[in-house]
Structures are given as C-alpha cells and as structure tokens.
Design an enzyme around this catalytic site. Structure first.
Site, PDB file in Angstrom:
ATOM      1  N   LYS A  36     106.661  63.547  16.732  1.00  0.00           N
ATOM      2  CA  LYS A  36     106.276  63.653  15.323  1.00  0.00           C
ATOM      3  C   LYS A  36     106.066  65.123  14.948  1.00  0.00           C
ATOM      4  O   LYS A  36     106.559  65.603  13.927  1.00  0.00           O
ATOM      5  CB  LYS A  36     104.955  62.891  15.126  1.00  0.00           C
ATOM      6  CG  LYS A  36     104.792  62.275  13.792  1.00  0.00           C
ATOM      7  CD  LYS A  36     103.548  61.414  13.749  1.00  0.00           C
ATOM      8  CE  LYS A  36     103.898  59.951  13.656  1.00  0.00           C
ATOM      9  NZ  LYS A  36     102.790  59.082  13.279  1.00  0.00           N
ATOM     10  N   THR A 123      89.317  54.827   7.807  1.00  0.00           N
ATOM     11  CA  THR A 123      88.459  53.724   7.359  1.00  0.00           C
ATOM     12  C   THR A 123      87.775  53.141   8.586  1.00  0.00           C
ATOM     13  O   THR A 123      88.439  52.610   9.480  1.00  0.00           O
ATOM     14  CB  THR A 123      89.317  52.654   6.659  1.00  0.00           C
ATOM     15  OG1 THR A 123      90.034  53.286   5.594  1.00  0.00           O
ATOM     16  CG2 THR A 123      88.456  51.527   6.113  1.00  0.00           C
ATOM     17  N   GLU A 154      89.246  57.596   2.160  1.00  0.00           N
ATOM     18  CA  GLU A 154      90.448  57.916   1.388  1.00  0.00           C
ATOM     19  C   GLU A 154      90.888  56.686   0.585  1.00  0.00           C
ATOM     20  O   GLU A 154      90.852  55.572   1.084  1.00  0.00           O
ATOM     21  CB  GLU A 154      91.572  58.353   2.346  1.00  0.00           C
ATOM     22  CG  GLU A 154      92.854  58.713   1.674  1.00  0.00           C
ATOM     23  CD  GLU A 154      92.645  59.744   0.552  1.00  0.00           C
ATOM     24  OE1 GLU A 154      92.163  60.847   0.847  1.00  0.00           O
ATOM     25  OE2 GLU A 154      92.955  59.417  -0.611  1.00  0.00           O
ATOM     26  N   PHE A 155      91.299  56.919  -0.658  1.00  0.00           N
ATOM     27  CA  PHE A 155      91.685  55.795  -1.532  1.00  0.00           C
ATOM     28  C   PHE A 155      93.148  55.867  -1.957  1.00  0.00           C
ATOM     29  O   PHE A 155      93.570  55.108  -2.822  1.00  0.00           O
ATOM     30  CB  PHE A 155      90.785  55.770  -2.776  1.00  0.00           C
ATOM     31  CG  PHE A 155      89.323  55.611  -2.443  1.00  0.00           C
ATOM     32  CD1 PHE A 155      88.801  54.361  -2.140  1.00  0.00           C
ATOM     33  CD2 PHE A 155      88.479  56.710  -2.393  1.00  0.00           C
ATOM     34  CE1 PHE A 155      87.462  54.208  -1.814  1.00  0.00           C
ATOM     35  CE2 PHE A 155      87.136  56.569  -2.061  1.00  0.00           C
ATOM     36  CZ  PHE A 155      86.622  55.315  -1.775  1.00  0.00           C
ATOM     37  N   LEU A 156      93.923  56.807  -1.387  1.00  0.00           N
ATOM     38  CA  LEU A 156      95.314  56.949  -1.846  1.00  0.00           C
ATOM     39  C   LEU A 156      96.118  55.683  -1.567  1.00  0.00           C
ATOM     40  O   LEU A 156      95.788  54.906  -0.667  1.00  0.00           O
ATOM     41  CB  LEU A 156      95.978  58.162  -1.199  1.00  0.00           C
ATOM     42  CG  LEU A 156      96.155  58.249   0.326  1.00  0.00           C
ATOM     43  CD1 LEU A 156      97.261  57.348   0.834  1.00  0.00           C
ATOM     44  CD2 LEU A 156      96.415  59.672   0.721  1.00  0.00           C
ATOM     45  N   GLY A 256     102.243  36.972  -6.828  1.00  0.00           N
ATOM     46  CA  GLY A 256     103.460  37.141  -6.034  1.00  0.00           C
ATOM     47  C   GLY A 256     103.230  36.713  -4.601  1.00  0.00           C
ATOM     48  O   GLY A 256     102.595  35.678  -4.337  1.00  0.00           O
ATOM     49  N   CYS A 263      96.390  48.453   5.017  1.00  0.00           N
ATOM     50  CA  CYS A 263      94.950  48.523   4.738  1.00  0.00           C
ATOM     51  C   CYS A 263      94.292  47.201   4.348  1.00  0.00           C
ATOM     52  O   CYS A 263      93.317  46.804   4.970  1.00  0.00           O
ATOM     53  CB  CYS A 263      94.693  49.559   3.647  1.00  0.00           C
ATOM     54  SG  CYS A 263      95.043  51.216   4.227  1.00  0.00           S
ATOM     55  N   LYS A 323     105.660  47.250   0.128  1.00  0.00           N
ATOM     56  CA  LYS A 323     105.665  47.476  -1.319  1.00  0.00           C
ATOM     57  C   LYS A 323     106.694  48.559  -1.632  1.00  0.00           C
ATOM     58  O   LYS A 323     107.202  49.212  -0.710  1.00  0.00           O
ATOM     59  CB  LYS A 323     104.272  47.848  -1.828  1.00  0.00           C
ATOM     60  CG  LYS A 323     103.774  49.212  -1.393  1.00  0.00           C
ATOM     61  CD  LYS A 323     102.486  49.499  -2.142  1.00  0.00           C
ATOM     62  CE  LYS A 323     101.953  50.862  -1.835  1.00  0.00           C
ATOM     63  NZ  LYS A 323     100.771  51.203  -2.569  1.00  0.00           N
ATOM     64  N   ARG A 330     103.940  47.795   7.890  1.00  0.00           N
ATOM     65  CA  ARG A 330     102.748  47.159   8.444  1.00  0.00           C
ATOM     66  C   ARG A 330     102.344  45.961   7.567  1.00  0.00           C
ATOM     67  O   ARG A 330     102.214  46.084   6.374  1.00  0.00           O
ATOM     68  CB  ARG A 330     101.604  48.180   8.551  1.00  0.00           C
ATOM     69  CG  ARG A 330     101.849  49.186   9.679  1.00  0.00           C
ATOM     70  CD  ARG A 330     100.771  50.221   9.780  1.00  0.00           C
ATOM     71  NE  ARG A 330     100.890  51.258   8.771  1.00  0.00           N
ATOM     72  CZ  ARG A 330     100.136  52.372   8.744  1.00  0.00           C
ATOM     73  NH1 ARG A 330      99.234  52.555   9.676  1.00  0.00           N
ATOM     74  NH2 ARG A 330     100.290  53.263   7.800  1.00  0.00           N
TER      75      ARG A 330
END
Ligand code: NAD
Length: 478
Positions: A36, A123, A154-156, A256, A263, A323, A330
């Site tokens: 990576k 988290t 983090e909320f992104l 849907g 998450c 999405k 995941r």
C-alpha cells in the site's frame, strides 16, 4: 503549520492525512502494508474516492504529504498522532476487534520520544481511549515521556469523503485533558465547522449513536416500504412527504436493499453488544439489524415470484459496491444476493463502474463459486440475454441507461429495482416487468410551490379526495 502523523492509510486515514496536508500541515501517513505504501509513494491510491487522487498528488508535489511503513519516521517530531486503523467486527457477537488499535498504540509507545497528542479517529467501544492511554503508558520505551489522548470520531461518508472532511457538520473532540482537546481543535479551525469538546466516553458514544440513528432511519423506511407495498402506497412519495417536515428530514429515507458498507452493520452490532455487556437489552437496535438483514432477501423473493425457479436463468447484477462512488465491498448487499441467486442454480452476469476488481476479490473471499459468474464491461453486456436485471447499487450511470436498448438485449425484460431508481410507469410503458421496493404505481407526486395555486391540478383542490386508494386524501385529512 503543524507536524502530523496519521497511522492507518485506508479510507479514513488517507483522506484525513491528505486533507490535513492540504490545510498546510506537514503530514506523514504510516501503514503496516508495504504494498500500500509502495503504491502511494508511486502515486497509486489503494482506494477509489472522488477527488482524492488529485489532492494526494498536489500535496505530495508540494512536499507536505509523505508515506512510510516506519513508525519511527512517521512519529519524528509529530505534535499530533492520529490513529485511523480498522476496527472490524471481532467475534460472532459483534464486539469490535481492537487489536489493530492496540497494535498501533504499542507501535507509538515504542518510538515516542517527545510530548505528543494521540488522537483516535477509529470507531472504538466506549472507554477505549482509556485503554489506549494505559497501553501506551505501560509500553513506553522512554518512560518519562508525556502524552495526551483525545477522541475525534470521524463522520465522513465513502464516496464523498474528501468533501465531508473539508465541510463537516461538526467536529467532536473528547478528552479528560481539555487543553489537549483545544490544541486539536486548532487543526480544524480553517474548516469553520462547529467544534464540540466533551469527555472521552461521550465523544466515543456520539459516533456509535450517530451511526445507529442513521441505520435506524434506513430500517424504519424499509419497514414502511413493506407496509406500503402491501397496502398499495408508494414509499418514495411517502418519504418525500415525510421529508418536508423539518423534524424528520429527507436524508436516509431511501427504501431499498438496506444499509451495507464498513460502518453501519459493524457499529450497530458493536453498540448492541456494548449494551448487552452492560446488562441491557437493546430492542430497537436488534430490530434495526433484523429488518436490514431481511431486506436483501426480498430481492431474491421478487425474482422467484416472477420467474418461478431460478435454475438455468441468467440474472444480471448492476452494481457490486455497497454504494455508489466507492469500490468498497465491505458488507455489500451484492455479495448476499449473488450468493443466493447462484445457489438457486442461476448464472450471474455482473458489472460495476469501479468495483469490478474489489467485487471479484470479495466474492472469492466469500467462497462463492466463480464459474457461475461472468463479469462484464458495461451494463448492456450484463443485459445481453439476461432473464432479469437487478439494480443493486444506484450508480448515476444506471439511472441514465438506454432502457429500450436494455429491453431489446434481454431475453426476458424483467427488472427488479432494489434502489428505486426508475419510474414504474415508464418501465411498464416500455414493456418491462418491473418491481421496485415498496412502490405503488399511482401518478407521480405533484409538489406545488408555496403561493403557486395556479399550477394545482384540478383533482387536488381542497376538500376533494385525491387519494388513489379510496381512503381520505391528504387535503381531506386536514
Ligand atoms: P480501512 O480498512 O480502509 O483502513 C485501515 C488501515 O489501517 C489499513 O490500511 C490497514 O493496513 C491499516 N492498519 C491496520 N493496523 C495498523 C497498524 N497497527 N499500524 C498502521 N496501520 C495499520 O479502514 P477505514 O474504513 O479507513 O476505517 C478506519 C476506522 O474509521 C474504523 O474504525 C472505521 O469504523 C472508522 N470510520 C470509517 C469510515 C468509513 O467510511 N470507512 C467512516 C467513519 C469512521
């Protein structure tokens, strides 16, 4: 300008490090996966995230962003050390696996040689900040070194992670060391977002409570969708009608296939597990998870209800990623759907605009037999000869498909729209057998701007029953 180290170079770490560098800081990103880091050093990103590649390139070029596998190099002179490693579900009961965080804490302890603020972005279960603090204290190679621990959840969202980092709704910081939290706040001042400083446990809980609430909205609307389907209402219009209410809001009311991704599933499970360990029975959280699990199955039931047996059928899958705008697989609904469809004896043809490689890897990891799956180069190749198409991910390019061409290509023109991206009326007019999630087939909703009564349709005048189901219409109900 601050000197920052970010440990973990995945979705959160890479975006955090890059965006902090773009704010003018000097950032070194550390990861334990050498390939990576080698890729990043050559400008190759390990993930797909809109806008990130250019941002990485710009900041590397400006000399503000570096990548390494060495904690020593990463921590060198760093005033702020972010932990952004993964915290997957660790056991059958949903407990968060803390071993990556713990290993990051030990790695820090072994090389820390100056005062630094350690900021946890992963988290983590409530109370983990204290565990990290104790771990570092007990493993410090130089025992007299001082440090502080701050929680900064983090909320992104994947798919808009750069935008979300740069324009957050809020920044949450939690610590028993208020001065350290205030110093971390200075990093975020250029973003002009509300900054909330609280205690460590509350900050950690805010993250779980936020994700659980969003997951609850999704399961709520999916339950409403099922009721709509039985009673002949249209959940998309129901959500729109609900969403006008400022107390409710329109976001996260798309019925849907339910939530997926890295998450929501793991965080709702982890919160439920935490509650269970505290002697509670979190009924609502458990219902949220049950509804979500069943939602994926509904698509397969719809296929079976139209086709009878799936044996020998070719089922087209549009979308593999959990999405749009991400290649993250995941907890992607596509995996369960492909597993169930192929276990019924169907052949699968699949396409995703960016997640073909990660999708193939994920299906292989799940032990799904690849001889039943053909990966295609576009949606039309998927449709070619298919007995049914399933919309699994709501990519924009699927919304814009040439539907008459799809119809011509398909063996049987059946579309199961797991994301409600098409209109039933149009699909039926084009000759498709079309099933959506919780949608009736009545007229499209008419939203009239305030004061614009000239555009009111005749049938929507006050006092008239405009329902298509013979019940009281919304105006009459007033
Ligand atoms: P990820 O799996 O994409 O990235 C984690 C990275 O950490 C990997 O590159 C891994 O190699 C690296 N790593 C693991 N242990 C390490 C160690 N000891 N030292 C250095 N590197 C190490 O995970 P992610 O999606 O970025 O999530 C990270 C955390 O942020 C998780 O706790 C997650 O719940 C949380 N979070 C994720 C999102 C999201 O949308 N992905 C949003 C908000 C919060």
């Amino acid at each position: 300008m601050s000197i920052i180290c970010v440990i973990g170079t995945g979705y959160v770490g890479l975006v955090t490090g890059t965006c902090l560098a773009d704010l003018g800081n000097h950032v070194t990103c550390v990861d334990i996966v050498p390939e990576k880091i080698a890729g990043l050093q050559q400008g190759m990103l390990p993930i797909y995230e809109p806008g990130l590649e250019e941002l990485v390139e710009r900041n590397v070029h400006a000399g503000r962003l570096h990548f390494t596998t060495s904690y020593q190099e990463g921590l060198d002179n760093s005033e702020f050390i972010f932990i952004a490693v993964n915290t997957p579900t660790g056991n059958g009961q949903g407990r968060a696996d803390m071993h990556y965080v713990e290993s990051a804490a030990r790695g820090i302890a072994q090389v820390l040689d100056h005062y630094a603020i350690i900021i946890n972005k992963s988290t983590v279960p409530v109370g983990s900040g204290d565990i990290v603090k104790r771990l570092i204290l007990s493993n410090l190679a130089r025992p007299n070194i001082q440090f502080a621990v701050v929680s900064n959840p983090e909320f992104l969202r994947e798919g808009s992670a750069v935008f979300d980092f740069q324009t957050p709704d809020r920044v949450v910081l939690g610590s028993s060391d208020a001065e350290a939290a205030r110093k971390v706040a200075t990093l975020y001042l250029p973003l002009r977002a509300p900054i909330m400083i609280t205690d460590l446990y509350t900050a950690e809980m805010i993250k779980y409570a936020s994700n659980a609430f969003l997951a609850t909205k999704i399961s709520f609307i999916n339950e409403i969708a099922q009721i709509c389907e039985r009673l002949g209402a249209d959940v998309k219009e129901v959500a729109e009608g609900m969403g006008f209410d400022k107390r409710i809001g329109r976001a996260f009311l798309d019925a849907g296939l339910g939530y997926g991704g890295s998450c929501f599933s793991k965080d709702v499970r982890a919160l439920s597990h935490m509650a269970g360990e505290a002697g509670l029975h979190p009924q609502l959280l458990n219902a949220v998870m049950d509804i979500n699990h069943d939602q994926r199955r509904l698509v397969v039931n719809k296929l079976i209800s139209i086709l009878g047996s799936l044996r020998g059928c070719t089922i087209g899958i549009l979308g593999l990623a959990f999405k749009p705008n991400t290649d993250d697989m995941r907890d992607a609904p596509s995996v369960d759907i492909i597993r169930w469809v192929s276990s019924q004896g169907a052949h699968v043809r699949a396409y995703d605009p960016v997640a073909l490689k990660t999708g193939r890897d994920a299906l292989e990891r799940e032990g799904i037999r690849m001889e039943h799956i053909t990966f295609c180069e576009d949606a039309y190749a998927v449709a070619d000869g298919a007995d049914a198409l399933v919309i699994v991910t709501e990519w924009n390019e699927f919304k814009a498909l040439d539907k008459p061409q799809l119809h011509r290509l398909m063996h049987r023109p059946i579309v199961i729209d797991g994301r409600n991206i098409y209109e039933a009326e149009e699909m039926q007019r084009l000759g498709f057998t079309y099933r959506a999630m919780g949608r009736g087939t009545g007229p499209a909703p008419m939203v009239v701007a305030a004061g614009d009564d000239t555009s009111l349709p005749q049938h929507a005048s006050v006092g008239e029953n405009n329902s298509r189901h013979n019940g009281p219409g919304p105006l009459a109900a007033l």
